[in-house]
Enzyme design. Sequence first.
Site, PDB file in Angstrom:
ATOM      1  N   LYS A 166       0.838  -1.203   0.000  1.00 25.89           N
ATOM      2  CA  LYS A 166       0.000   0.000   0.000  1.00 25.89           C
ATOM      3  C   LYS A 166       0.880   1.264   0.000  1.00 25.89           C
ATOM      4  CE  LYS A 166      -3.515   2.815   0.562  1.00 25.89           C
ATOM      5  NZ  LYS A 166      -4.536   3.123  -0.421  1.00 25.89           N
ATOM      6  N   LYS A 234       0.045  11.562   5.785  1.00 23.02           N
ATOM      7  CA  LYS A 234       0.357  10.441   6.696  1.00 23.02           C
ATOM      8  C   LYS A 234       0.998   9.289   5.923  1.00 23.02           C
ATOM      9  CE  LYS A 234      -3.004   7.733   6.930  1.00 23.02           C
ATOM     10  NZ  LYS A 234      -3.668   6.521   6.539  1.00 23.02           N
TER      11      LYS A 234
END
Length: 287
Positions: A166, A234
């Site tokens: 990811k 993030k």
Amino acid sequence: MTKIGFIGLGIMGGPMAANLVQAGFEVTGYNRSAAKVDKLVEAGGRGAGSVAEAVADADVVITMLPDSPDVEAVVLGEDGVLAHAGDGTLLIDCSTIRPDVSREIAGRIRALDAPVSGGEQGAIEGTLSIMVGGAAADFAAARAVLDAVGSTVVHVGAAGAGQTVKAANQLIVAGTIELVAESLVFLEAHDVDTEAAIKVLAGGLAGNRILDRKAAAMIRREFTPGFRVELHDKDLGIVQAAAREAGVVIPLGAVVSQLMASLKAQGHGRLDHGALIELVARLSGRE
Ligand code: NAD
């Protein structure tokens, strides 16, 4: 496995939980803000007032929360999933978090890390790409659940591997959005019909999903999320830390990380990440 406890019913979790209801699973949902629980109930699910209630007799617990500390608190914290789920309950964490946190969780509870890609539209359509880390037997057991929310579901390795894949996904997406943003501002500066340009670009080697799905909104300067700048910031932090850990140099990743951080620092953290085009326009004196 039919009973699912679903925690985190936001932009992604809400439609994912609704798709699980559609697929015939018994879904009990919990979210910090209650309005989102009501929406799941309208879609045919059950509402819970706490994590404990959501996971009490669940076979599978799915979490779809913003960041690593949220998942740590909800799963490992007092009154969390670990404290209240039955023995053998399988946790499927679909949030994008740090790989080391996923590995820590997998050491404490039977768990898969299963972050997703495909955005809000993919969540609504049930066509997410899901990259799964964890034991092969747990992946096999979770397959029917994952297939109800995704169309590309791949076991990529041991615990944490899903998060690593990811991170690579987020590097590619951020870099592509930045290049599309730069191309659009460049075309605008030359008074080219940007919609016509997108059409032809999308058919050639420059074609990509950002052009297909995001460029039109970027041209209109519409930045309702979607995927928030603060979440992508993030994720780029995760990418940079993981790259450094492996001794891999990512110069373009470093630049796009700084641009995303700048957008957030300027107070645009809650806009869709397509807002990178505003930053490019500003840097070019074209606000
Ligand atoms: P979101 O903020 O819309 O949803 C998160 C939900 O979790 C919110 O409804 C919030 O109220 C709830 N929540 C937070 N803390 C909680 C707690 N302690 N207990 C119960 N509920 C709590 O975010 P999102 O866009 O749905 O993203 C969720 C995750 O999926 C993130 O890790 C994100 O990076 C990832 N992701 C998002 C997208 C996207 O396009 N939005 C795409 C792929 C992956």
